[in-house]
Scaffold this motif. Structure first.
Motif, PDB file in Angstrom:
ATOM      1  N   THR A 124      10.533  -0.134  -0.595  1.00 49.49           N
ATOM      2  CA  THR A 124       9.502  -1.107  -0.256  1.00 49.49           C
ATOM      3  C   THR A 124       9.357  -2.112  -1.041  1.00 49.49           C
ATOM      4  N   VAL A 126       0.896  -1.196  -0.031  1.00 48.71           N
ATOM      5  CA  VAL A 126       0.035   0.000  -0.018  1.00 48.71           C
ATOM      6  C   VAL A 126       0.824   1.148  -0.006  1.00 48.71           C
ATOM      7  N   HIS A 127       0.663   1.998  -1.070  1.00 43.34           N
ATOM      8  CA  HIS A 127       1.707   3.209  -1.187  1.00 43.34           C
ATOM      9  C   HIS A 127       0.806   4.289  -0.788  1.00 43.34           C
ATOM     10  N   THR A 151      -2.928   5.163  -3.297  1.00 44.77           N
ATOM     11  CA  THR A 151      -3.918   5.840  -2.307  1.00 44.77           C
ATOM     12  C   THR A 151      -4.200   7.302  -2.697  1.00 44.77           C
ATOM     13  N   ALA A 210       0.990   4.837   6.714  1.00 46.03           N
ATOM     14  CA  ALA A 210       0.688   3.647   7.543  1.00 46.03           C
ATOM     15  C   ALA A 210      -0.450   3.275   7.778  1.00 46.03           C
ATOM     16  N   CYS A 220      -3.377   3.855   6.353  1.00 48.18           N
ATOM     17  CA  CYS A 220      -4.185   3.055   5.508  1.00 48.18           C
ATOM     18  C   CYS A 220      -3.937   1.467   5.256  1.00 48.18           C
ATOM     19  N   THR A 221      -2.650   0.904   5.731  1.00 49.02           N
ATOM     20  CA  THR A 221      -2.480  -0.084   5.695  1.00 49.02           C
ATOM     21  C   THR A 221      -2.911  -0.756   6.936  1.00 49.02           C
ATOM     22  N   HIS A 222      -2.724   0.064   8.205  1.00 47.17           N
ATOM     23  CA  HIS A 222      -3.167  -0.633   9.206  1.00 47.17           C
ATOM     24  C   HIS A 222      -4.617  -0.882   9.438  1.00 47.17           C
ATOM     25  N   SER A 249       3.673  -1.377   3.782  1.00 41.71           N
ATOM     26  CA  SER A 249       3.402  -0.191   3.521  1.00 41.71           C
ATOM     27  C   SER A 249       4.484   0.702   3.196  1.00 41.71           C
ATOM     28  N   THR A 250       4.621   1.680   2.451  1.00 40.87           N
ATOM     29  CA  THR A 250       5.709   2.465   2.268  1.00 40.87           C
ATOM     30  C   THR A 250       5.704   3.438   3.294  1.00 40.87           C
ATOM     31  N   ARG A 251       4.746   3.634   4.188  1.00 45.23           N
ATOM     32  CA  ARG A 251       4.947   4.612   5.422  1.00 45.23           C
ATOM     33  C   ARG A 251       5.351   5.941   4.911  1.00 45.23           C
TER      34      ARG A 251
END
Length: 358
Positions: free
Chosen positions: A85, A35-36, A104, A39, A41-43, A66-68
Motif C-alpha cells: 500500500t 490507514v493500516h 488501527t 477497509a 476503518c477507512t470507509h 487502506s491496507t484492507r
C-alpha cells in the motif's frame, strides 16, 4: 465562510483516536494517508471527513488509502500488505510529498511493526502515527499524536521571526477559519503575524517553517503535551489556549506581548474600546430574562463557556431567570475572542427577539 448555519455542529470532534489523527493529517494537502487496518476503518473516516469538507464548502476529497487487511493478514501479519500500500501511495497522481501511516486497533493487537516498515528509505518521508485507541486513546489522543508526528518533518530554524504558529485548530469545528482570523486580528494589534497554521491547509514543505515562530498558540489546554514537545524541539514558548471572554481576550494580548517582547498596553486599550463598541450594538436586549442549558443532553456544561456567558450577562445587564427566561444553549466550545462573542450574542438576540423579553 462556512455555509453550515448550526453552531451545534461544532461538536463534531469527539470519538475515535484514528478520526482525531486524520482530522489533522488530511490537512497536509500534498500528503497521502494510509490507514493500516480493515477497509471499514477507512470507509467510515472517509465518509465523515468528506461530509465535513462539503459542509464547509470545500469540494475536495481526503487522500486516504487502506491496507484492507483480510482474515489471513490478521492471522499471519499485515506488514506485506502495508509495504504494497505504501508503494501504491507513492504511485498516485499527483505524487505525494509525504505519507502518513496510521495504525488501527487490530494492527496493534496482532503486533505489526508499522514503524519499522515506514522507516525504510523511499525518497519521501513515510511517517508512522500511533492511532490505535483500544488501550484508552480518544479523539484528542489522535490529534496530539498526529501533531507531534508531523513536527518530526521540521528542523530548527536558522532565524526566529515575530510571528506565531496556530497549533491544533479543530478542523472539524464549525467556524475554524473564523477563529483563526480572529487570532490574526488580535496579533496584528501587536505587530505579530501568522507563521503557520499547524495543521490547516498546508503542504509538507510548509512544515519546515514550524520552528521559525516566536510563540506557539495552542487551540486548547488539552494540547499542552504538544506545546511541550514543540518547546523541546524548537525552544518555542507557547500560549496554552485561544482567548475566550472579554477579559480573557485582553489577557491573551498581554501574554503574547510578554512572550514576544512587545509592549501590549496600547493594543489592550484598543481592544477594550473595540469590545465596548461591540457590546453597545446589543443594548436592545439589555434587561432580558434568560436561562441556559447545555447544547446537547450528552454534553456536560463547559465551565469556560459558562464563565464567558456570565461575563456577557453582567456586561449587558441580563437576568438569569429559570424556568421562564428565554432558553439559550451554552456555546460548545467557548467562543474565541471578541469576534466569537459577537457571533454568540447575535444568536442570543435572535432567540430573545423570537420569544420576546421576560
Amino acid at each position: 465562510m462556512s455555509s453550515n448555519p448550526s453552531p451545534l455542529n461544532s461538536s463534531r470532534f469527539e470519538g475515535c483516536t484514528l478520526t482525531g489523527a486524520l482530522s489533522v493529517l488530511t490537512e497536509v494537502r500534498d500528503a497521502v494517508c494510509i490507514v493500516h487496518g480493515p477497509a471499514g476503518c477507512t470507509h467510515h473516516n472517509f465518509s465523515l471527513l468528506h461530509a465535513t469538507l462539503l459542509s464547509n464548502d470545500r469540494l475536495e476529497a481526503p487522500r486516504l488509502l487502506s491496507t484492507r487487511l483480510t482474515e489471513n493478514d490478521i492471522i499471519f501479519g499485515g506488514e506485506d500488505a502495508l509495504e504494497k500500500t505504501i508503494a501504491r501511495a507513492l504511485s498516485v497522481s499527483p505524487a505525494p510529498t509525504s505519507v502518513f501511516v496510521l495504525s488501527t486497533c487490530i494492527v496493534e493487537t496482532i503486533g505489526d511493526d508499522t514503524a519499522a516498515v515506514c522507516a525504510k528509505p523511499r525518497g519521501v518521508p513515510v511517517v508512522a502515527v500511533p492511532t490505535a485507541g483500544f488501550l484508552g486513546g480518544v479523539f484528542e489522543t489522535g490529534v496530539r499524536n498526529a501533531l507531534s508526528s508531523v513536527a518530526t518533518l521540521a528542523s530548527p530554524a536558522a532565524e526566529v521571526t515575530l510571528t506565531a504558529n496556530l497549533v491544533g485548530e479543530k478542523n472539524l469545528e464549525y467556524g475554524v477559519d473564523e477563529n483563526a482570523a480572529e487570532i490574526a486580528r488580535l496579533l496584528a494589534r501587536l505587530g505579530i503575524g501568522i507563521n503557520l497554521r499547524f495543521v490547516r491547509r498546508i503542504g509538507t514543505g510548509d512544515v519546515e517553517r514550524l520552528g521559525a515562530a516566536a510563540v506557539n498558540i495552542l487551540r486548547e489546554p488539552a494540547l499542552r503535551p504538544v506545546g511541550e514537545d514543540l518547546k523541546r524541539r524548537f525552544k518555542t514558548p507557547c500560549i496554552e489556549s485561544f482567548p475566550t471572554g472579554l477579559a480573557g481576550t485582553c489577557r491573551f494580548l498581554e501574554e503574547a506581548g510578554r512572550i514576544c517582547g512587545v509592549d501590549a498596553s496600547a493594543a489592550v486599550e484598543e481592544e477594550r474600546a473595540y469590545q465596548a463598541e461591540m457590546l453597545s450594538r446589543f443594548a436592545d436586549i439589555a434587561g432580558s430574562r434568560v436561562c441556559f442549558r447545555p447544547p446537547h443532553p450528552a454534553l456536560n456544561p463547559d465551565p469556560v463557556a459558562e464563565a464567558v456567558c456570565a461575563e456577557c450577562i453582567e456586561a449587558l445587564d441580563l437576568t438569569i431567570a429559570p424556568p421562564d427566561g428565554v432558553v439559550i444553549p451554552l456555546p460548545y466550545p467557548a467562543p474565541v475572542g471578541t469576534a466569537g462573542l459577537r457571533r454568540m450574542l447575535h444568536r442570543w438576540r435572535v432567540l430573545i427577539r423570537g420569544k420576546g423579553r421576560g
